[in-house]
Design an enzyme around this catalytic site. Sequence first.
Site, PDB file in Angstrom:
ATOM      1  CG  LEU A   1      12.100   7.200  21.493  1.00  0.00           C
ATOM      2  CD1 LEU A   1      13.329   6.319  21.379  1.00  0.00           C
ATOM      3  CD2 LEU A   1      12.500   8.608  21.924  1.00  0.00           C
TER       4      LEU A   1
ATOM      5  CD  GLU B   1      -2.807  -1.437   2.282  1.00  0.00           C
ATOM      6  OE1 GLU B   1      -3.960  -1.827   2.076  1.00  0.00           O
ATOM      7  OE2 GLU B   1      -2.366  -1.247   3.427  1.00  0.00           O
TER       8      GLU B   1
ATOM      9  CB  CYS C   1       6.890  -5.317   8.747  1.00  0.00           C
ATOM     10  SG  CYS C   1       8.206  -4.412   9.598  1.00  0.00           S
TER      11      CYS C   1
ATOM     12  N   GLY D   1       6.690  -1.985   6.127  1.00  0.00           N
ATOM     13  CA  GLY D   1       8.074  -2.452   6.142  1.00  0.00           C
ATOM     14  C   GLY D   1       9.042  -1.560   6.891  1.00  0.00           C
ATOM     15  CD  GLU D   2      13.189  -0.300   9.936  1.00  0.00           C
ATOM     16  OE1 GLU D   2      12.246   0.114  10.633  1.00  0.00           O
ATOM     17  OE2 GLU D   2      14.130   0.435   9.582  1.00  0.00           O
TER      18      GLU D   2
ATOM     19  CB  CYS E   1       0.903   6.030  11.239  1.00  0.00           C
ATOM     20  SG  CYS E   1       1.936   7.290  10.599  1.00  0.00           S
TER      21      CYS E   1
ATOM     22  CG  ASN F   1      -3.870   6.155  13.119  1.00  0.00           C
ATOM     23  OD1 ASN F   1      -4.656   7.071  13.245  1.00  0.00           O
ATOM     24  ND2 ASN F   1      -2.618   6.338  12.715  1.00  0.00           N
TER      25      ASN F   1
ATOM     26  CB  CYS G   1       2.547  -1.716  13.670  1.00  0.00           C
ATOM     27  SG  CYS G   1       2.674  -1.403  11.901  1.00  0.00           S
TER      28      CYS G   1
ATOM     29  CB  CYS H   1       2.816   7.551   3.283  1.00  0.00           C
ATOM     30  SG  CYS H   1       3.215   6.329   4.537  1.00  0.00           S
TER      31      CYS H   1
ATOM     32  CB  CYS I   1       5.677  -2.377  16.270  1.00  0.00           C
ATOM     33  SG  CYS I   1       7.352  -1.932  15.794  1.00  0.00           S
TER      34      CYS I   1
END
Length: 346
Positions: A221, A94, A114, A165-166, A339, A296, A121, A107, A118
Amino acid sequence: MQIDKKDIRSLSKEQLRDFFVSQGDKAFRGNQVYEWLWSKGAHSFEDMSNLSLATREMLDANFVINHIKVDSMQVSTDGTIKNGVKLHDGLIVESVLIPTETRTTACVSSQVGCSLDCEFCATARLKRMRNLNPDEIYDQVLTIDQQSRQNHGHPLSNIVFMGMGEPLMNYNNVQKAIEKITSEEGLGMSPKRITVSTSGLPKMIKKLADDGVKFKLAVSLHSAIEETRNRIMPFTKNFPLTELRESLQYWYSKTKSRVTYEYVIWKGINDDKASVDALVKFCKYVPCKVNLIEYNPIDDGEFQQADERATNSYIAALEKNDITVVVRRSRGKDIDAACGQLANKS
Ligand code: SAH
């Protein structure tokens, strides 16, 4: 017999020029095709209107263009557009166009899924399937640039690597895509308008500094207390905050570019005074700015946005210590384009 045709975009400009010469044509034809492929973003040889029909057919017989395809498109009430883009192997990522009064931001995703974990997420729930290649990253940007021109009458102004993804786990390809995005033969965008967001991989942050990259760095962070951060971002057990801090000090010493910390405040997790104090302290190590991001929800209730009082106490403490803080309101929430919501529904 079906021959596997080569993706023409794997050829450099030189190779394209050589190819035309080998076909008894002029090298200059290679430049024209290169421009179609990269700055004009042609999806097919048919689009290349300044080439003769014979040339277009010859290209078609020899090559393919593996361009991403917009598979689905949702438009939010606030103008945000979420694209589900299909890659040549059928996988989907996306990418989002975020319009504000003063700019349009793309974005973009750097991986399919990923590998990080987290807890808050949505993308983390998909396993990492593969890295995106440089073209696939570039194409997302180009697609959104075209959507920005069509819908808002101006080109894209900013890019954030905050999609799926990272990016620092696919650094080479991200770097190659950025080279193309910033080159005059690509989109000619300034690297200062590009932000790479990382969950915070110290070795890679040092590598960026050594490579002298010119884009901006953002670090997710979310807590400057080791225990809390380990709980909400379990992979950080391998990357203690002291290492992160050292890598950021190194980054700043080399680049003189201020770091942005992304930070969500959650009820019962980091909405207490100790968390505020820890963040203020962490912010003193390196020149920085804090983006307070709205949470979100991703549908399970363990994480909830803290109340306004908590946000205000963060703002007051940061401002008192002369640290820039910005509250970022979510955009595109109604279409799960905000996000951490990417991959929520697909
Ligand atoms: N892997 C990178 C980039 C992708 S995530 C990174 O971690 O920075 C982009 C940003 O969205 C990160 O700051 C991430 O922590 C944040 N984010 C993830 N899930 C979220 C959610 N549900 N609500 C708000 N922000 C979220």
